[in-house]
Design a protein around this motif. Structure first.
Motif, PDB file in Angstrom:
ATOM      1  N   VAL A  64       0.772  -1.190   0.061  1.00  0.00           N
ATOM      2  CA  VAL A  64       0.058   0.046  -0.048  1.00  0.00           C
ATOM      3  C   VAL A  64       0.727   1.287  -0.047  1.00  0.00           C
ATOM      4  CG1 VAL A  64      -1.736   1.249   1.404  1.00  0.00           C
ATOM      5  CG2 VAL A  64      -1.934  -0.987   1.210  1.00  0.00           C
ATOM      6  N   ALA A  65       2.098   1.113   0.774  1.00  0.00           N
ATOM      7  CA  ALA A  65       3.017   2.429   0.708  1.00  0.00           C
ATOM      8  C   ALA A  65       3.479   2.654  -0.502  1.00  0.00           C
ATOM      9  CB  ALA A  65       3.828   2.192   1.820  1.00  0.00           C
ATOM     10  N   ARG A  66       3.541   1.456  -1.354  1.00  0.00           N
ATOM     11  CA  ARG A  66       4.335   1.740  -2.568  1.00  0.00           C
ATOM     12  C   ARG A  66       3.411   2.261  -3.800  1.00  0.00           C
ATOM     13  NH1 ARG A  66       4.990  -1.464  -7.011  1.00  0.00           N
ATOM     14  NH2 ARG A  66       3.828  -3.062  -6.097  1.00  0.00           N
ATOM     15  N   LYS A  67       2.195   1.837  -3.731  1.00  0.00           N
ATOM     16  CA  LYS A  67       1.376   2.083  -4.661  1.00  0.00           C
ATOM     17  C   LYS A  67       0.458   3.434  -4.278  1.00  0.00           C
ATOM     18  CE  LYS A  67       0.674  -2.286  -6.878  1.00  0.00           C
ATOM     19  NZ  LYS A  67       0.003  -3.321  -7.279  1.00  0.00           N
ATOM     20  N   HIS A  68       0.137   3.625  -3.024  1.00  0.00           N
ATOM     21  CA  HIS A  68      -0.441   4.766  -2.342  1.00  0.00           C
ATOM     22  C   HIS A  68       0.131   5.417  -1.417  1.00  0.00           C
ATOM     23  CE1 HIS A  68      -4.167   3.277  -4.632  1.00  0.00           C
ATOM     24  NE2 HIS A  68      -3.536   2.065  -4.094  1.00  0.00           N
ATOM     25  N   PRO A  69       1.249   6.050  -1.716  1.00  0.00           N
ATOM     26  CA  PRO A  69       2.186   6.867  -0.970  1.00  0.00           C
ATOM     27  C   PRO A  69       1.489   8.008   0.134  1.00  0.00           C
ATOM     28  CG  PRO A  69       2.569   7.311  -3.095  1.00  0.00           C
ATOM     29  CD  PRO A  69       1.914   6.550  -3.052  1.00  0.00           C
ATOM     30  N   ASP A  70       0.336   8.618  -0.860  1.00  0.00           N
ATOM     31  CA  ASP A  70      -0.475   9.486   0.067  1.00  0.00           C
ATOM     32  C   ASP A  70      -1.191   9.123   1.032  1.00  0.00           C
ATOM     33  OD1 ASP A  70      -2.048   8.417  -2.074  1.00  0.00           O
ATOM     34  OD2 ASP A  70      -3.398   9.851  -1.845  1.00  0.00           O
ATOM     35  N   MET A  71      -1.322   7.980   1.356  1.00  0.00           N
ATOM     36  CA  MET A  71      -2.364   7.211   2.232  1.00  0.00           C
ATOM     37  C   MET A  71      -1.777   6.939   3.508  1.00  0.00           C
ATOM     38  SD  MET A  71      -4.938   4.050   1.947  1.00  0.00           S
ATOM     39  CE  MET A  71      -5.622   3.260   3.426  1.00  0.00           C
ATOM     40  N   ARG A  72      -2.043   7.312   4.862  1.00  0.00           N
ATOM     41  CA  ARG A  72      -1.534   6.803   6.007  1.00  0.00           C
ATOM     42  C   ARG A  72      -2.530   5.907   6.736  1.00  0.00           C
ATOM     43  NH1 ARG A  72      -1.121   7.174  11.630  1.00  0.00           N
ATOM     44  NH2 ARG A  72      -3.144   8.572  11.859  1.00  0.00           N
ATOM     45  N   VAL A  73      -2.037   4.619   6.781  1.00  0.00           N
ATOM     46  CA  VAL A  73      -2.940   3.552   7.300  1.00  0.00           C
ATOM     47  C   VAL A  73      -2.966   3.842   8.737  1.00  0.00           C
ATOM     48  CG1 VAL A  73      -3.082   1.315   7.750  1.00  0.00           C
ATOM     49  CG2 VAL A  73      -1.882   2.033   5.774  1.00  0.00           C
ATOM     50  N   GLN A  74      -4.276   4.031   9.123  1.00  0.00           N
ATOM     51  CA  GLN A  74      -4.872   4.396  10.512  1.00  0.00           C
ATOM     52  C   GLN A  74      -5.191   3.210  11.413  1.00  0.00           C
ATOM     53  OE1 GLN A  74      -7.443   7.265   9.020  1.00  0.00           O
ATOM     54  NE2 GLN A  74      -6.223   8.818  10.383  1.00  0.00           N
ATOM     55  N   PRO A  79      -8.091 -10.743   8.958  1.00  0.00           N
ATOM     56  CA  PRO A  79      -9.183 -11.635   8.418  1.00  0.00           C
ATOM     57  C   PRO A  79      -9.752 -12.298   9.407  1.00  0.00           C
ATOM     58  CG  PRO A  79      -6.877 -11.876   7.045  1.00  0.00           C
ATOM     59  CD  PRO A  79      -6.983 -10.965   8.415  1.00  0.00           C
ATOM     60  N   ARG A  80     -11.204 -12.610   9.379  1.00  0.00           N
ATOM     61  CA  ARG A  80     -12.037 -13.206  10.106  1.00  0.00           C
ATOM     62  C   ARG A  80     -11.615 -14.557  10.238  1.00  0.00           C
ATOM     63  NH1 ARG A  80     -15.578  -9.107   8.224  1.00  0.00           N
ATOM     64  NH2 ARG A  80     -16.151  -7.613   9.884  1.00  0.00           N
ATOM     65  N   ASP A  81     -11.805 -15.009   8.627  1.00  0.00           N
ATOM     66  CA  ASP A  81     -11.476 -16.689   8.590  1.00  0.00           C
ATOM     67  C   ASP A  81     -10.520 -16.640   7.195  1.00  0.00           C
ATOM     68  OD1 ASP A  81     -13.196 -16.147   6.168  1.00  0.00           O
ATOM     69  OD2 ASP A  81     -14.783 -16.194   7.500  1.00  0.00           O
ATOM     70  N   LYS A  82     -10.368 -17.830   6.773  1.00  0.00           N
ATOM     71  CA  LYS A  82      -9.467 -18.139   5.579  1.00  0.00           C
ATOM     72  C   LYS A  82     -10.178 -17.515   4.242  1.00  0.00           C
ATOM     73  CE  LYS A  82     -11.219 -22.621   4.566  1.00  0.00           C
ATOM     74  NZ  LYS A  82     -11.000 -24.014   4.423  1.00  0.00           N
ATOM     75  N   HIS A  83     -11.314 -17.244   4.316  1.00  0.00           N
ATOM     76  CA  HIS A  83     -11.965 -16.842   2.963  1.00  0.00           C
ATOM     77  C   HIS A  83     -11.957 -15.019   3.147  1.00  0.00           C
ATOM     78  CE1 HIS A  83     -12.964 -20.688   1.654  1.00  0.00           C
ATOM     79  NE2 HIS A  83     -13.608 -20.764   2.829  1.00  0.00           N
ATOM     80  N   ASP A  84     -11.536 -14.565   4.286  1.00  0.00           N
ATOM     81  CA  ASP A  84     -11.700 -13.083   4.292  1.00  0.00           C
ATOM     82  C   ASP A  84     -10.410 -12.379   3.869  1.00  0.00           C
ATOM     83  OD1 ASP A  84     -12.810 -10.794   4.972  1.00  0.00           O
ATOM     84  OD2 ASP A  84     -12.399 -10.947   7.116  1.00  0.00           O
ATOM     85  N   ALA A  85     -10.541 -10.980   3.558  1.00  0.00           N
ATOM     86  CA  ALA A  85      -9.472 -10.099   3.271  1.00  0.00           C
ATOM     87  C   ALA A  85      -8.727  -9.302   4.513  1.00  0.00           C
ATOM     88  CB  ALA A  85      -9.876  -9.160   2.174  1.00  0.00           C
ATOM     89  N   LEU A  86      -7.733  -9.021   4.089  1.00  0.00           N
ATOM     90  CA  LEU A  86      -7.056  -7.990   5.049  1.00  0.00           C
ATOM     91  C   LEU A  86      -7.258  -6.533   4.581  1.00  0.00           C
ATOM     92  CD1 LEU A  86      -4.727  -7.653   7.303  1.00  0.00           C
ATOM     93  CD2 LEU A  86      -3.058  -7.520   5.664  1.00  0.00           C
ATOM     94  N   VAL A  87      -7.944  -5.804   5.655  1.00  0.00           N
ATOM     95  CA  VAL A  87      -8.383  -4.556   5.039  1.00  0.00           C
ATOM     96  C   VAL A  87      -7.436  -3.556   5.870  1.00  0.00           C
ATOM     97  CG1 VAL A  87     -10.184  -2.974   5.157  1.00  0.00           C
ATOM     98  CG2 VAL A  87     -10.799  -5.565   4.869  1.00  0.00           C
ATOM     99  N   LEU A  88      -6.907  -2.506   5.183  1.00  0.00           N
ATOM    100  CA  LEU A  88      -6.214  -1.314   5.707  1.00  0.00           C
ATOM    101  C   LEU A  88      -6.941  -0.287   5.472  1.00  0.00           C
ATOM    102  CD1 LEU A  88      -2.743  -2.249   4.060  1.00  0.00           C
ATOM    103  CD2 LEU A  88      -3.664  -3.106   6.251  1.00  0.00           C
ATOM    104  N   MET A  89      -7.227   0.681   6.360  1.00  0.00           N
ATOM    105  CA  MET A  89      -8.093   1.706   6.295  1.00  0.00           C
ATOM    106  C   MET A  89      -7.257   3.104   6.663  1.00  0.00           C
ATOM    107  SD  MET A  89     -11.258   0.095   8.440  1.00  0.00           S
ATOM    108  CE  MET A  89     -10.262  -0.722   9.310  1.00  0.00           C
ATOM    109  N   GLY A  90      -7.551   3.983   5.916  1.00  0.00           N
ATOM    110  CA  GLY A  90      -6.810   5.459   6.069  1.00  0.00           C
ATOM    111  C   GLY A  90      -7.753   6.346   5.372  1.00  0.00           C
ATOM    112  N   GLY A  91      -8.042   7.558   5.788  1.00  0.00           N
ATOM    113  CA  GLY A  91      -8.969   8.663   5.438  1.00  0.00           C
ATOM    114  C   GLY A  91     -10.364   8.099   5.202  1.00  0.00           C
ATOM    115  N   ASN A  92     -10.688   8.188   3.902  1.00  0.00           N
ATOM    116  CA  ASN A  92     -11.859   7.605   3.378  1.00  0.00           C
ATOM    117  C   ASN A  92     -11.875   6.449   2.595  1.00  0.00           C
ATOM    118  OD1 ASN A  92     -14.852   7.689   3.584  1.00  0.00           O
ATOM    119  ND2 ASN A  92     -15.128   8.596   1.659  1.00  0.00           N
ATOM    120  N   ARG A  93     -10.853   5.877   2.873  1.00  0.00           N
ATOM    121  CA  ARG A  93     -10.424   4.570   1.895  1.00  0.00           C
ATOM    122  C   ARG A  93     -10.158   3.243   2.687  1.00  0.00           C
ATOM    123  NH1 ARG A  93      -5.613   6.936  -1.936  1.00  0.00           N
ATOM    124  NH2 ARG A  93      -5.276   8.076   0.143  1.00  0.00           N
TER     125      ARG A  93
END
Length: 253
Positions: A64-74, A79-93
């Motif tokens: 995320v830092a490489r592709k979206h350098p303007d975003m600070r992950v807050q 993941p809740r289970d093996k089918h879930d994604a890892l979600v990074l949140m910052g600002g309104n994204r």
């Protein structure tokens, strides 16, 4: 008998009014139970198609830092289970990442999602403080209906259906039996719902850390998650709040 007739009248007509609100809360609550499943069905591209061992969270942070350098992950939702994604949140994204590789799966707004609207409908009918008060009154009323229903049921003690009964009798038996077996469930749901309403804003404040050692570096997110799970054996870390660039700030997991 006078008290019984009064309670029966109140039980009937208060139940009709409160039942409309409770029915709406039951529908929205039931949908929220399956929110994660519905979200995966509606947005399949935001979830991993193949499962594997989870890579360090730092890989997704680096991507995320490489592709979206303007975003600070807050914040991070693990993941809740093996089918879930890892979600990074910052600002309104919200950036969904594959937990096994750290690759970015997709991006969507952090606010205005359908299930967030559903939560507002369930909590306060999207009417703010007034709606919250209506929901609370309806919940207290349902608790009273469950208790008075048990009191009204006791002299009759209807445990089943009578053979050859007409519709009126069948309807009474159905209401009595369903009310009896669901009363404990309703009491638990009402009490826990009221408790959650009054405690949902009471989060512990993160204590500041001790003075950092000279030259010390902040530990990684993965190390912080490992330390938290080691401190609570058997628990699974669900989310991480990333501290701001302040030497006294702490992770919150």
């Amino acid at each position: 008998m006078k008290i019984r007739r009064t309670l029966l009248w109140l039980h009937r007509w208060v139940g009709v009014v409160a039942g409309l609100v409770i029915l709406f809360l039951a529908i929205t609550g039931g949908m929220l139970v399956f929110q994660h499943t519905q979200d995966r069905w509606l947005n399949p591209g935001l979830f991993p198609h193949q499962t594997g061992n989870h890579a360090p969270v730092s890989k997704a942070l680096e991507e995320v830092a490489r592709k979206h350098p303007d975003m600070r992950v807050q914040g991070i939702r693990l993941p809740r289970d093996k089918h879930d994604a890892l979600v990074l949140m910052g600002g309104n994204r919200m950036i969904h990442c594959d937990p096994s590789s750290g690759a970015i799966l997709g991006i969507r707004p952090r606010m205005g999602l359908w299930w967030q609207t559903l939560v507002k409908l369930h909590v306060n009918l999207m009417l703010g403080t007034t709606g919250g008060l209506i929901v609370e009154i309806a919940t207290w009323t349902t608790l009273g209906l469950a208790l008075t229903g048990l009191w009204l049921w006791w002299p009759l003690r209807i445990f089943g259906f009578r053979k050859g009964a007409n519709f009126r009798r069948f309807n009474l038996d159905l209401h009595s039996v369903a009310g009896l077996y669901s009363s404990l469930f309703l009491i638990i749901v009402c009490i826990t719902g009221l408790t959650m309403r009054h405690l949902h804003l009471e989060h512990p404040h993160s204590p500041g850390s001790h003075a950092p050692q000279a030259g010390a570096r902040r530990i990684s997110v993965d190390a912080a998650v490992h330390a938290a799970e080691a401190a609570l054996p058997g628990a699974r870390a669900a989310a991480v709040e990333i501290p701001p660039p302040n030497p006294h700030a702490t992770y919150r997991i």
